[in-house]
Motif scaffolding. Structure first.
Motif, PDB file in Angstrom:
ATOM      1  N   GLY A  64       0.977  -1.347   0.165  1.00 58.81           N
ATOM      2  CA  GLY A  64      -0.012   0.014  -0.002  1.00 58.81           C
ATOM      3  C   GLY A  64       0.931   1.384  -0.015  1.00 58.81           C
ATOM      4  O   GLY A  64       0.368   2.119  -0.688  1.00 58.81           O
ATOM      5  N   SER A  65       1.827   1.297   0.652  1.00 57.50           N
ATOM      6  CA  SER A  65       2.804   2.390   0.827  1.00 57.50           C
ATOM      7  C   SER A  65       3.364   2.641  -0.539  1.00 57.50           C
ATOM      8  O   SER A  65       3.495   3.851  -0.809  1.00 57.50           O
ATOM      9  CB  SER A  65       3.691   2.308   2.041  1.00 57.50           C
ATOM     10  OG  SER A  65       4.812   3.553   2.078  1.00 57.50           O
ATOM     11  N   ALA A  66       4.030   1.762  -1.044  1.00 57.27           N
ATOM     12  CA  ALA A  66       4.722   1.638  -2.347  1.00 57.27           C
ATOM     13  C   ALA A  66       3.723   2.095  -3.463  1.00 57.27           C
ATOM     14  O   ALA A  66       4.150   2.664  -4.414  1.00 57.27           O
ATOM     15  CB  ALA A  66       5.253   0.419  -2.827  1.00 57.27           C
ATOM     16  N   ARG A  67       2.346   2.023  -3.286  1.00 55.28           N
ATOM     17  CA  ARG A  67       1.368   2.518  -4.485  1.00 55.28           C
ATOM     18  C   ARG A  67       0.607   3.640  -3.993  1.00 55.28           C
ATOM     19  O   ARG A  67      -0.369   3.957  -4.466  1.00 55.28           O
ATOM     20  CB  ARG A  67       0.517   1.280  -4.749  1.00 55.28           C
ATOM     21  CG  ARG A  67       1.177   0.213  -5.333  1.00 55.28           C
ATOM     22  CD  ARG A  67       0.434  -1.075  -5.479  1.00 55.28           C
ATOM     23  NE  ARG A  67       1.315  -2.321  -5.782  1.00 55.28           N
ATOM     24  CZ  ARG A  67       0.976  -3.528  -5.929  1.00 55.28           C
ATOM     25  NH1 ARG A  67      -0.270  -3.759  -5.813  1.00 55.28           N
ATOM     26  NH2 ARG A  67       1.776  -4.691  -6.450  1.00 55.28           N
ATOM     27  N   GLY A  68       1.019   4.370  -3.040  1.00 54.41           N
ATOM     28  CA  GLY A  68       0.817   5.736  -2.679  1.00 54.41           C
ATOM     29  C   GLY A  68      -0.500   5.823  -1.549  1.00 54.41           C
ATOM     30  O   GLY A  68      -1.035   6.798  -1.588  1.00 54.41           O
ATOM     31  N   LEU A  69      -0.963   4.719  -0.931  1.00 53.92           N
ATOM     32  CA  LEU A  69      -1.993   4.652   0.034  1.00 53.92           C
ATOM     33  C   LEU A  69      -1.557   5.416   1.302  1.00 53.92           C
ATOM     34  O   LEU A  69      -0.289   5.325   1.615  1.00 53.92           O
ATOM     35  CB  LEU A  69      -2.432   3.402   0.278  1.00 53.92           C
ATOM     36  CG  LEU A  69      -3.087   2.716  -0.595  1.00 53.92           C
ATOM     37  CD1 LEU A  69      -3.798   1.227  -0.483  1.00 53.92           C
ATOM     38  CD2 LEU A  69      -4.657   3.394  -1.310  1.00 53.92           C
ATOM     39  N   PRO A  70      -2.427   6.315   2.004  1.00 53.58           N
ATOM     40  CA  PRO A  70      -2.041   6.944   3.186  1.00 53.58           C
ATOM     41  C   PRO A  70      -2.003   6.055   4.311  1.00 53.58           C
ATOM     42  O   PRO A  70      -2.855   5.692   4.816  1.00 53.58           O
ATOM     43  CB  PRO A  70      -2.892   8.186   3.368  1.00 53.58           C
ATOM     44  CG  PRO A  70      -4.428   7.469   2.638  1.00 53.58           C
ATOM     45  CD  PRO A  70      -3.756   6.571   1.434  1.00 53.58           C
ATOM     46  N   LEU A  71      -0.752   5.170   4.715  1.00 51.74           N
ATOM     47  CA  LEU A  71      -0.609   4.390   5.705  1.00 51.74           C
ATOM     48  C   LEU A  71       0.425   4.977   6.744  1.00 51.74           C
ATOM     49  O   LEU A  71       1.297   5.709   6.568  1.00 51.74           O
ATOM     50  CB  LEU A  71      -0.093   3.045   5.107  1.00 51.74           C
ATOM     51  CG  LEU A  71      -1.043   2.341   4.150  1.00 51.74           C
ATOM     52  CD1 LEU A  71      -0.262   1.201   3.457  1.00 51.74           C
ATOM     53  CD2 LEU A  71      -2.265   1.675   4.785  1.00 51.74           C
ATOM     54  N   PRO A  72       0.211   4.503   7.972  1.00 52.98           N
ATOM     55  CA  PRO A  72       1.295   4.926   9.076  1.00 52.98           C
ATOM     56  C   PRO A  72       2.685   4.052   8.853  1.00 52.98           C
ATOM     57  O   PRO A  72       2.664   3.278   8.039  1.00 52.98           O
ATOM     58  CB  PRO A  72       0.727   4.350  10.317  1.00 52.98           C
ATOM     59  CG  PRO A  72      -0.779   4.082  10.048  1.00 52.98           C
ATOM     60  CD  PRO A  72      -0.771   3.597   8.676  1.00 52.98           C
TER      61      PRO A  72
END
Length: 302
Positions: free
Chosen positions: A99-107
């Motif tokens: 998710g982080s690699a694909r731009g989702l706002p994750l902690p």
């Protein structure tokens, strides 16, 4: 159509998926139910291409059901959701990386194989939320306000296997659960699993446009069609803290019929639908507004 539902013992009497199974049967379809955690399974004979139009998974994250679904997918059977996509969200460490690699706002997310390694996380990142990488339904989620609380928690964490840790996200004390089913998004508000309040019941709420965009993007990033997303409204905007591949769909109007229809559509299509994003469901529920800023009350963490 002939469908196979993999239903863990944990969900044996649960409304979801039993109501969906009843709806499909009422429509004239045949549904076989396999309980992967309570049956002797002859793997060499169980999965055969052409026996079912699709297999559907409703099991706990750490159960054996996903292995069966992956076996069905390898044999060429359509699965709901896609078996590889389910693996990508049930492993929370993997889900955070994807998710982080694909731009989702994750902690920011740390993963450890041994709980004592959590001591290496910088003190300035506390408060910290720690949970099993394969956890579900709020199981094993802990809020550590400071590093000195870690030692007392180590014995409880010792049997959990891989763990993830994320900085706590300040929020209003509730999170938004967004359900995606049959191309629509439905939003509910519920209390934090870290601060359970029996007086706070899950209820339908309007879906903010920014949260709708994020929830729709989740389906694209992980390759899911039926899913739920937990979103916190933090001080810097919405943050995704969990993704479920086959949630309860509580508060979704006519949930059993909607989910059953989605299963049939996916079975006929041979997998993922062609729609790139899920539009918000209409009509919106009207009476509740979601606060845009965090309050002083401690709520859910990541």
């Amino acid at each position: 159509m002939r469908l196979c539902f993999l239903v863990e013992e944990h969900y044996r009497h649960d409304g979801m998926p039993n109501e969906v199974i009843r709806q499909l049967t009422a429509w004239g379809h045949r549904v076989d139910v396999v309980r992967p955690g309570g049956s002797l399974l002859r793997m060499t004979d169980l999965v055969r291409a052409g026996t079912h139009d699709a297999w559907v998974l409703k099991t706990v994250s750490g159960g054996p059901g996903l292995t069966l679904l992956e076996a069905a997918a390898a044999a060429g059977v359509t699965t709901v959701n896609d078996a590889r996509s389910i693996r990508g969200v049930r492993d929370k460490a993997l889900a955070a990386a994807l998710g982080s690699a694909r731009g989702l706002p994750l902690p920011p997310t740390y993963a450890v194989a041994r709980p004592e390694l959590l001591a290496e996380i910088p003190d300035e990142l506390y408060p910290l939320v720690v949970k099993p990488a394969d956890g579900s339904s709020g199981r094993g989620v802990h809020l550590l306000p400071s590093p000195d609380r870690l030692a007392a928690l180590l014995p409880e964490l010792a049997g959990e296997g891989m763990l993830i840790a994320q900085p706590y996200v300040p929020n209003p004390g509730t999170d938004i659960k967004v359900y995606c089913v049959n191309g629509e998004l439905h939003a509910t508000e519920r209390c934090s699993p870290l601060h359970p309040d029996p007086a706070v019941r899950e209820r339908r709420v309007p879906l903010p446009a920014e949260v709708a965009q994020i929830a729709a993007r989740v389906g694209e990033v992980y390759g899911l069609d039926l899913y739920g997303v937990d979103v916190l409204l933090g001080p810097d905007g919405p943050v995704v803290v969990d993704v479920n591949d086959f949630p309860s769909f509580r508060q979704v109007p006519d949930a059993a019929a909607r989910v059953a229809g989605a299963v049939l559509d996916l079975a006929r299509a041979g997998g993922r639908t062609s729609a790139p994003l899920c539009p918000p469901a209409r009509p919106y529920p009207l009476p509740v507004a979601i606060p845009a800023q965090a309050t002083a009350r401690a709520g859910d963490g990541a």
